[in-house]
Design an enzyme around this catalytic site. Structure first.
Site, PDB file in Angstrom:
ATOM      1  N   ALA A 140      38.710  14.477  25.201  1.00 36.74           N
ATOM      2  CA  ALA A 140      40.090  14.949  25.034  1.00 36.74           C
ATOM      3  C   ALA A 140      40.278  15.604  23.672  1.00 36.74           C
ATOM      4  CB  ALA A 140      41.063  13.789  25.195  1.00 36.74           C
ATOM      5  N   TYR A 141      39.699  15.001  22.651  1.00 36.20           N
ATOM      6  CA  TYR A 141      39.819  15.536  21.287  1.00 36.20           C
ATOM      7  C   TYR A 141      39.122  16.883  21.169  1.00 36.20           C
ATOM      8  CZ  TYR A 141      39.418  15.657  16.170  1.00 36.20           C
ATOM      9  OH  TYR A 141      39.483  16.017  14.848  1.00 36.20           O
ATOM     10  N   ALA A 142      37.890  16.962  21.676  1.00 41.96           N
ATOM     11  CA  ALA A 142      37.146  18.222  21.601  1.00 41.96           C
ATOM     12  C   ALA A 142      37.854  19.329  22.369  1.00 41.96           C
ATOM     13  CB  ALA A 142      35.730  18.025  22.129  1.00 41.96           C
ATOM     14  N   SER A 180      41.050  19.631  22.818  1.00 37.50           N
ATOM     15  CA  SER A 180      42.219  20.072  22.043  1.00 37.50           C
ATOM     16  C   SER A 180      41.799  20.971  20.882  1.00 37.50           C
ATOM     17  CB  SER A 180      42.998  18.860  21.518  1.00 37.50           C
ATOM     18  OG  SER A 180      42.316  18.196  20.473  1.00 37.50           O
ATOM     19  N   LYS A 181      40.679  20.657  20.262  1.00 41.44           N
ATOM     20  CA  LYS A 181      40.250  21.442  19.107  1.00 41.44           C
ATOM     21  C   LYS A 181      39.623  22.775  19.521  1.00 41.44           C
ATOM     22  CE  LYS A 181      41.739  18.748  15.905  1.00 41.44           C
ATOM     23  NZ  LYS A 181      42.855  19.180  15.031  1.00 41.44           N
TER      24      LYS A 181
END
Length: 245
Positions: free
Chosen positions: A153-155, A157-158
């Site tokens: 999820a973090y990757a 978003s980035k």
């Protein structure tokens, strides 16, 4: 209000590790700083106090950067206190970890709202209000290249942040405003260290050619470069990770 000839920066997430280090580093270059916080005013106030004690200029401003009204306040404060905005350093974000198969979709939505929508909101405002000669500095992560499990999820978003930055750099043609993204590797901040065992942290550190984690100050040096002399660096993602990827 001070002279509009002074260079002025907004640092979102200025109460956190990289945000705080960036605010202090920019202030050391003589830049007035609006230190943003969301939920940790005490740390933001400490950052401002440190800058003022060193002879710099800084104020705090709080709010949810994924809400346009709150984000607008940051730019209003910068203009009211210092005369305008020249630099946006957008470090604010969250990083909950979970395998994709187990991640609650509400948590996924929260990550995208803060990391993607938040970036879109502050970049939109910066595109409207930043002065010629300015710089917009967004934050991604080296995880987009490392592809480490549990960071899905973090990757995601980035990766979106990198795309927004690339397109905005082209859209600001003729404005004399640079737009770049800083992509740190593993860095010793509360955001990174939280929930990791000492053994795991040591393993990650030893994987780096320098055999250590990055520090917030390492990342802040790149921020200062992009905020000041790096006028010919535009529309780029800079991987600042000591050679981890």
């Amino acid at each position: 209000m001070t002279s509009t000839n002074e260079r002025v920066a907004i640092v979102t997430g200025g109460s956190g590790g990289i945000g705080r280090a960036s605010a202090l580093r920019l202030a050391a270059d003589g830049i007035a700083v609006v230190v943003h916080y969301h939920g940790n005013r005490d740390r933001a106030d400490e950052t401002v106090a440190s800058i003022i004690e060193s002879g710099g200029r800084a104020v705090t401003a709080g709010g949810d950067i994924s809400e346009e009204e709150s984000a607008t306040t940051l730019f209003d404060v910068a203009e009211q206190e210092f005369g305008g905005v020249d630099v946006l350093v957008h470090t604010a974000g969250i990083m909950p970890l979970s395998p994709i198969a187990q991640l609650d979709l509400e948590e996924f939505d929260r990550v995208q709202r803060i990391n993607v929508r938040g970036t879109f909101v502050v970049d939109k405002l910066a595109a409207q209000r930043i002065r010629p000669g300015g710089a917009i500095i967004n934050f991604s992560t080296s995880i987009t290249r490392l592809q480490t499990p549990a960071y899905g999820a973090y990757a995601a978003s980035k990766a979106a942040v990198e795309a927004i930055s690339l397109i905005l750099a082209r859209e600001l043609r003729g404005r004399d405003v640079t737009v770049n993204t800083v992509a740190p590797g593993p860095t010793a901040t509360p955001l990174f260290l939280d929930g990791k065992s000492v053994e795991l942290i040591e393993q990650i550190a030893n994987n780096n050619p320098f055999q250590r984690l990055g520090t917030p100050e390492d990342i802040a040096e790149t921020v200062a470069f992009l905020a000041g002399p790096a006028r010919w660096v535009n529309g780029q993602t800079l991987y600042v990770n000591g050679g981890a990827a």
